[in-house]
Design a protein around this motif. Sequence first.
Motif, mmCIF file in Angstrom:
data_model
loop_
_atom_site.group_PDB
_atom_site.id
_atom_site.type_symbol
_atom_site.label_atom_id
_atom_site.label_comp_id
_atom_site.label_asym_id
_atom_site.label_seq_id
_atom_site.Cartn_x
_atom_site.Cartn_y
_atom_site.Cartn_z
ATOM 1 N N TYR A 167 14.906 48.846 -42.481
ATOM 2 C CA TYR A 167 15.151 48.128 -41.232
ATOM 3 C C TYR A 167 15.537 46.682 -41.483
ATOM 4 C CZ TYR A 167 10.381 46.319 -41.870
ATOM 5 O OH TYR A 167 9.254 45.732 -42.373
ATOM 6 N N GLY A 182 17.409 50.032 -37.653
ATOM 7 C CA GLY A 182 16.552 50.865 -38.478
ATOM 8 C C GLY A 182 15.225 51.194 -37.823
ATOM 9 N N TYR A 183 14.252 51.515 -38.678
ATOM 10 C CA TYR A 183 12.959 52.032 -38.243
ATOM 11 C C TYR A 183 11.849 51.398 -39.063
ATOM 12 C CZ TYR A 183 9.230 55.504 -37.745
ATOM 13 O OH TYR A 183 8.031 56.132 -37.524
ATOM 14 N N ARG A 184 10.836 50.846 -38.391
ATOM 15 C CA ARG A 184 9.689 50.234 -39.072
ATOM 16 C C ARG A 184 8.420 50.961 -38.655
ATOM 17 N NH1 ARG A 184 7.270 44.281 -37.840
ATOM 18 N NH2 ARG A 184 5.192 45.149 -37.754
ATOM 19 N N ILE A 222 13.317 44.143 -33.772
ATOM 20 C CA ILE A 222 13.979 44.891 -34.843
ATOM 21 C C ILE A 222 15.468 44.926 -34.512
ATOM 22 C CG2 ILE A 222 13.638 47.176 -33.784
ATOM 23 C CD1 ILE A 222 13.074 48.190 -36.681
#
Length: 134
Positions: A53, A93-95, A90
């Motif tokens: 991310y 992406g992905y956190r 953010i």
Amino acid sequence: MVGNEHGLDSYKAFTVEYNGAKDAVNPDTELDTHFDNSEVTLNIPLTSSVEDYDGSELYFEYKNGFKSVNMEVGRGILHSGRHLHGAMPIEEGYRHNIIIWMRSSEIRNMVCPMCNEVPVLEAVQGTAGDGFTM
């Protein structure tokens, strides 16, 4: 944690997820400035800002401004639950992080960390008690 008369004697563990994908259903993208319902918080990233991310930095508030913290997968940030902090938006992406709130009945039975008042306790069935004891 085993209950005792002194120290950290209860906890709450949970995960948080932030998704920067434009097509994500009900994505959480940031977390406003707040304090935690804990005496001590451990925040451990499960994803990498380098690989997974962009943005979404953890930040802490100080008298002279904010300071962001670089987080690495598997390396936790331990801080006072009373320290004001949050997560920047953010960007992509992905956190995913695991959060562990550690609590002290000794402290909570004197003053509630959320309202700063002396707590009035009632016995309740089927709950962890948020760190308070009777």
